[in-house]
Scaffold this motif. Structure first.
Motif, short mmCIF file in Angstrom:
data_model
loop_
_atom_site.label_atom_id
_atom_site.label_comp_id
_atom_site.label_asym_id
_atom_site.label_seq_id
_atom_site.Cartn_x
_atom_site.Cartn_y
_atom_site.Cartn_z
N PHE A 101 1.11 -0.92 -0.10
CA PHE A 101 0.05 0.37 0.16
C PHE A 101 0.85 1.30 -0.29
CE2 PHE A 101 0.71 -1.37 4.46
CZ PHE A 101 0.39 -0.41 5.30
N GLY A 102 0.47 2.52 -0.33
CA GLY A 102 0.91 3.67 -0.54
C GLY A 102 2.39 3.73 0.32
N SER A 103 1.84 4.32 1.33
CA SER A 103 2.60 4.66 2.25
C SER A 103 4.33 3.08 2.62
CB SER A 103 2.13 5.32 3.69
OG SER A 103 1.60 4.05 4.46
N ALA A 104 3.80 2.67 2.72
CA ALA A 104 4.61 1.54 2.48
C ALA A 104 5.77 1.55 1.25
CB ALA A 104 3.86 0.27 3.04
N ALA A 105 5.27 1.42 0.57
CA ALA A 105 5.79 0.92 -1.22
C ALA A 105 6.67 2.52 -1.10
CB ALA A 105 3.91 1.17 -1.65
N ARG A 106 6.57 3.79 -0.39
CA ARG A 106 7.66 4.62 -0.72
C ARG A 106 8.89 3.89 -0.23
NH1 ARG A 106 2.53 7.52 -2.63
NH2 ARG A 106 2.24 7.47 -0.19
N ALA A 107 7.95 3.13 1.51
CA ALA A 107 9.31 3.72 2.47
C ALA A 107 10.34 2.09 1.90
CB ALA A 107 8.83 3.68 3.66
N LEU A 108 9.42 1.49 1.47
CA LEU A 108 10.45 0.23 1.12
C LEU A 108 11.51 0.13 -0.09
CD1 LEU A 108 7.82 -2.03 2.28
CD2 LEU A 108 9.21 -2.08 3.55
N VAL A 109 10.95 1.16 -1.29
CA VAL A 109 11.94 1.15 -2.34
C VAL A 109 13.39 1.24 -1.85
CG1 VAL A 109 12.77 2.53 -3.83
CG2 VAL A 109 10.48 2.57 -3.50
N PRO A 110 14.57 1.32 -0.86
CA PRO A 110 15.32 0.76 -0.63
C PRO A 110 15.41 -0.31 -0.30
CG PRO A 110 14.72 3.50 0.52
CD PRO A 110 13.35 2.49 0.05
N SER A 111 15.17 -0.63 0.97
CA SER A 111 15.43 -1.87 0.82
C SER A 111 15.48 -2.84 -0.32
CB SER A 111 14.64 -2.90 2.42
OG SER A 111 13.21 -2.60 1.99
N LEU A 112 14.47 -2.70 -0.81
CA LEU A 112 13.98 -3.45 -2.43
C LEU A 112 15.20 -3.82 -3.05
CD1 LEU A 112 10.52 -3.58 -2.81
CD2 LEU A 112 11.22 -5.33 -1.27
N LEU A 113 15.54 -1.90 -3.16
CA LEU A 113 16.95 -2.33 -4.47
C LEU A 113 18.15 -2.60 -4.08
CD1 LEU A 113 16.49 1.58 -5.75
CD2 LEU A 113 15.67 -0.17 -6.82
N GLU A 114 18.01 -2.56 -3.03
CA GLU A 114 19.03 -2.66 -2.40
C GLU A 114 19.82 -4.51 -1.94
OE1 GLU A 114 21.45 -3.62 2.48
OE2 GLU A 114 19.75 -2.06 1.90
N CYS A 115 18.05 -5.46 -2.01
CA CYS A 115 17.77 -6.80 -2.20
C CYS A 115 18.58 -6.92 -3.42
CB CYS A 115 16.45 -7.05 -1.69
SG CYS A 115 16.36 -8.61 -1.53
N GLN A 116 18.01 -6.78 -4.80
CA GLN A 116 18.65 -6.81 -5.45
C GLN A 116 19.52 -6.20 -6.08
OE1 GLN A 116 15.35 -6.49 -8.98
NE2 GLN A 116 16.45 -4.37 -8.95
N GLN A 117 19.91 -5.41 -5.44
CA GLN A 117 21.80 -5.62 -5.75
C GLN A 117 22.63 -6.77 -5.62
OE1 GLN A 117 22.51 -1.59 -4.56
NE2 GLN A 117 21.09 -0.64 -6.08
N ARG A 118 22.37 -6.90 -4.21
CA ARG A 118 22.59 -8.23 -3.13
C ARG A 118 22.79 -9.53 -4.27
NH1 ARG A 118 19.54 -8.07 1.14
NH2 ARG A 118 20.76 -6.37 2.18
N HIS A 119 21.50 -9.37 -4.29
CA HIS A 119 21.61 -11.11 -5.53
C HIS A 119 21.24 -10.95 -7.23
CE1 HIS A 119 20.63 -12.54 -0.93
NE2 HIS A 119 19.63 -11.53 -0.97
N PRO A 120 22.75 -9.99 -7.39
CA PRO A 120 22.69 -10.26 -8.85
C PRO A 120 21.18 -10.68 -10.12
CG PRO A 120 24.65 -10.78 -8.27
CD PRO A 120 23.54 -10.78 -7.46
N GLY A 121 21.22 -12.52 -9.70
CA GLY A 121 20.13 -12.78 -10.25
C GLY A 121 18.46 -12.85 -9.83
N LEU A 122 18.02 -11.75 -8.85
CA LEU A 122 16.88 -11.26 -8.53
C LEU A 122 16.17 -10.62 -8.78
CD1 LEU A 122 14.33 -12.42 -6.44
CD2 LEU A 122 16.30 -11.03 -4.60
N ARG A 123 15.36 -10.54 -9.38
CA ARG A 123 14.70 -8.92 -9.52
C ARG A 123 13.63 -9.11 -9.04
NH1 ARG A 123 12.88 -6.25 -15.06
NH2 ARG A 123 11.48 -5.52 -14.98
N VAL A 124 13.96 -7.54 -8.63
CA VAL A 124 12.31 -7.50 -7.49
C VAL A 124 11.56 -5.84 -8.35
CG1 VAL A 124 11.42 -6.55 -5.27
CG2 VAL A 124 13.82 -8.09 -5.51
#
Length: 298
Positions: A99-122
């Motif tokens: 949902f809206g407020s959570a989506a905006r807050a979670l972008v950094p952690s999702l991008l970091e997760c994707q960078q940590r796991h090159p084979g993963l697309r979030v």
């Protein structure tokens, strides 16, 4: 022998309510869905649907078969997940709905997760839980970030695994110019309020909290966009009850009076139970938990 694909159509109908909604979700024509359900009835040897006006609803036999069908589909997905359990690195795509407020807050952690796991697309989609959870059960999303308000928690669906991410304190916020030094309990009933629309769990809780303070809030502004509600408050047009996640990090400002309610909403991640041990889902959940733990320690 029942056809598993047709069973899925029946399960989708039990969740979405109309053949048109099932057809839209599965990118098929309504007539195609109807034909497949008619074939399933012949295979089952029992009436699964009955006409109601211009639509249909499940018979008792249809409801029972839909429940069994959901179990069968979950078992098949679990078997596929277990085949992937030997994979050490998260791979593939993990679709997240928040949902809206959570989506905006979670972008950094999702991008970091994707960078940590090159084979993963979030992938991240902004969606309210009321829409996102049925879509997740149908396979459109792999993980849903949802919210639960005190006394307004919906039961977790049978095939869903729930995990708490953290708590988010709820605060009454109002511009000093609107409050004018008066006590909120004595003047709250005379203030305009900005809240989420009727029917939202947050709205129901906010109204109950105000009643506990001795007044009924007069709602002048309604929106699911919490940033818009906060803007209305900053403009001195209304008071509101908002989660800390959308409020400024600095607590004391000249533009905003913040009063703690003593209550918090709970943020949770929901996944299909058959997928909660999948490497990609585990990696994303760990990233989300880490971000909320960091926020709560600040």
């Amino acid at each position: 022998m029942l056809d598993v694909r047709r069973l899925r159509f029946l399960v989708e109908l039990s969740r979405r309510g109309t053949i048109a909604a099932v057809a839209e979700a599965l990118h098929m024509s309504p007539s195609g869905i109807s034909q497949q359900l008619a074939l399933l009835e012949r295979e089952a040897g029992a009436a699964l649907l009955e006409r109601v006006g211009r639509g249909v609803r499940l018979t008792e036999a249809g409801r029972r078969l839909a429940e069994h069908g959901a179990d069968i589909l979950a078992a098949l997905e679990l078997a596929h997940t277990e085949l992937r359990s030997g994979v050490q690195q998260p791979t593939g795509t993990c679709r997240v709905a928040a949902f809206g407020s959570a989506a905006r807050a979670l972008v950094p952690s999702l991008l970091e997760c994707q960078q940590r796991h090159p084979g993963l697309r979030v992938e991240l989609v902004e969606s309210e839980p009321e829409v996102a959870v049925p879509a997740m059960l149908s396979g459109e999303f792999d993980l849903v970030v949802s919210e639960e308000y005190p006394g307004n928690s919906a039961p977790t669906p049978r095939h869903v695994h729930r995990e708490v991410l953290g708590t988010d304190p709820l605060e009454i916020v109002v511009a000093p110019s609107l409050l004018r030094g008066r006590d909120l309990a004595n003047t709250g009933g005379n203030l305009p309020w900005a809240l989420e629309p009727a029917g939202a769990a947050s709205r129901a809780w906010a109204v109950q909290h105000c009643l506990g303070l001795g007044f009924t809030p007069t709602v002048q502004f309604e929106s699911c966009d919490l940033d818009l509600l906060l803007l209305v408050v900053h403009q001195g047009a209304a008071a509101s009850i908002l989660p800390r996640l959308v409020l400024p990090p600095q607590r004391e400002t000249a533009l905003l009076t913040r009063l703690e309610t003593g209550w918090s909403r709970t943020l949770v991640s929901l996944v299909r139970r058959a997928r909660h041990n999948d490497p990609s889902v585990r990696a994303v959940r760990e990233a989300l938990r880490g971000q909320f733990l960091n926020r709560q320690s600040q």
